[in-house]
Write a protein that holds these residues in place. Structure first.
Motif, PDB file in Angstrom:
ATOM      1  N   LEU A  11     -81.098   8.499  -3.131  1.00 47.48           N
ATOM      2  CA  LEU A  11     -81.599   7.711  -4.254  1.00 47.48           C
ATOM      3  C   LEU A  11     -82.511   6.605  -3.735  1.00 47.48           C
ATOM      4  N   LYS A  12     -83.599   6.387  -4.454  1.00 47.69           N
ATOM      5  CA  LYS A  12     -84.546   5.318  -4.141  1.00 47.69           C
ATOM      6  C   LYS A  12     -85.189   5.467  -2.759  1.00 47.69           C
ATOM      7  N   ASP A 101     -86.551   3.425   4.922  1.00 47.27           N
ATOM      8  CA  ASP A 101     -85.760   2.365   5.540  1.00 47.27           C
ATOM      9  C   ASP A 101     -84.667   1.938   4.549  1.00 47.27           C
ATOM     10  N   PRO A 102     -83.393   1.926   4.971  1.00 45.01           N
ATOM     11  CA  PRO A 102     -82.296   1.560   4.054  1.00 45.01           C
ATOM     12  C   PRO A 102     -82.472   0.185   3.421  1.00 45.01           C
ATOM     13  N   ARG A 103     -83.145  -0.722   4.111  1.00 49.34           N
ATOM     14  CA  ARG A 103     -83.379  -2.054   3.528  1.00 49.34           C
ATOM     15  C   ARG A 103     -84.313  -1.955   2.326  1.00 49.34           C
ATOM     16  N   ASP A 104     -85.333  -1.086   2.428  1.00 45.27           N
ATOM     17  CA  ASP A 104     -86.231  -0.871   1.293  1.00 45.27           C
ATOM     18  C   ASP A 104     -85.494  -0.211   0.135  1.00 45.27           C
ATOM     19  N   MET A 105     -84.601   0.722   0.460  1.00 43.84           N
ATOM     20  CA  MET A 105     -83.822   1.387  -0.581  1.00 43.84           C
ATOM     21  C   MET A 105     -82.949   0.379  -1.322  1.00 43.84           C
ATOM     22  N   ALA A 106     -82.320  -0.529  -0.581  1.00 46.67           N
ATOM     23  CA  ALA A 106     -81.462  -1.537  -1.205  1.00 46.67           C
ATOM     24  C   ALA A 106     -82.277  -2.446  -2.126  1.00 46.67           C
ATOM     25  N   LEU A 107     -83.467  -2.867  -1.683  1.00 46.20           N
ATOM     26  CA  LEU A 107     -84.319  -3.702  -2.535  1.00 46.20           C
ATOM     27  C   LEU A 107     -84.748  -2.943  -3.792  1.00 46.20           C
ATOM     28  N   SER A 108     -85.069  -1.667  -3.638  1.00 45.71           N
ATOM     29  CA  SER A 108     -85.456  -0.853  -4.781  1.00 45.71           C
ATOM     30  C   SER A 108     -84.303  -0.710  -5.771  1.00 45.71           C
TER      31      SER A 108
END
Length: 123
Positions: A11-12, A101-108
Motif C-alpha cells: 500500500l502507498k 522507501d518505507p518513510r515515504d510510504m508512512a508519509l503517504s
C-alpha cells in the motif's frame, strides 16, 4: 501472446501508478486493456485489481486473457501466490514489484488519513 502480468506492491508504494504505466504502455502498443467483469476479479472494482488469487479465480482471469488474445495487466497488493507459480514458470504470466522507501510510504499513509478525515470518511 496471451499472458497475465501482475503489478504488485505494498500500500502507498506507487503500485497503482506502476499498474497504470504498464496498462498505458500496452494500450499504446495496441493491446487495449479492458475493464474486467466482477466475476473475473472476485468483486466489483474500478480498475483490474485482484486480491490473493485462488485457483478458481486464476482460471477465470486466464480465460479472459485468452479471450482477448494479448497480455492482460492486473494490480494487486499480494505477491503472486502458489496458484500463479506454474504460469510464472512456463511464461504464461510475469510480475513486477513496486518498491518505495518505507518513510515515504508512512508519509503517504498519513496524508491519505488526513484527507479521509477532512472528508468525514474516518471518525
Amino acid at each position: 501472446m496471451t499472458r497475465l502480468i501482475f503489478s504488485y506492491g505494498m500500500l502507498k508504494s506507487g503500485s497503482t501508478l506502476a499498474f497504470h504505466y504498464t496498462s498505458a504502455l500496452l494500450d499504446a502498443a495496441g493491446p487495449v486493456q479492458p475493464d474486467l467483469p466482477a466475476e473475473a476479479l472476485g468483486a466489483p472494482r474500478r480498475i483490474n485489481y485482484v486480491d490473493d488469487v485462488s485457483p478458481g479465480q486464476l482460471g477465470r482471469l486466464w480465460l479472459e486473457a485468452q479471450r482477448l488474445g494479448h497480455p492482460l495487466v492486473l494490480k494487486t497488493h499480494q505477491r503472486p501466490g502458489p496458484a500463479v507459480l506454474p504460469l510464472l514458470r512456463d511464461g504464461r504470466a510475469s510480475a513486477h514489484a513496486c518498491w518505495r522507501d518505507p518513510r515515504d510510504m508512512a508519509l503517504s499513509l498519513m496524508d491519505h488519513g488526513a484527507r479521509a478525515r477532512a472528508r468525514g470518511q474516518i471518525p
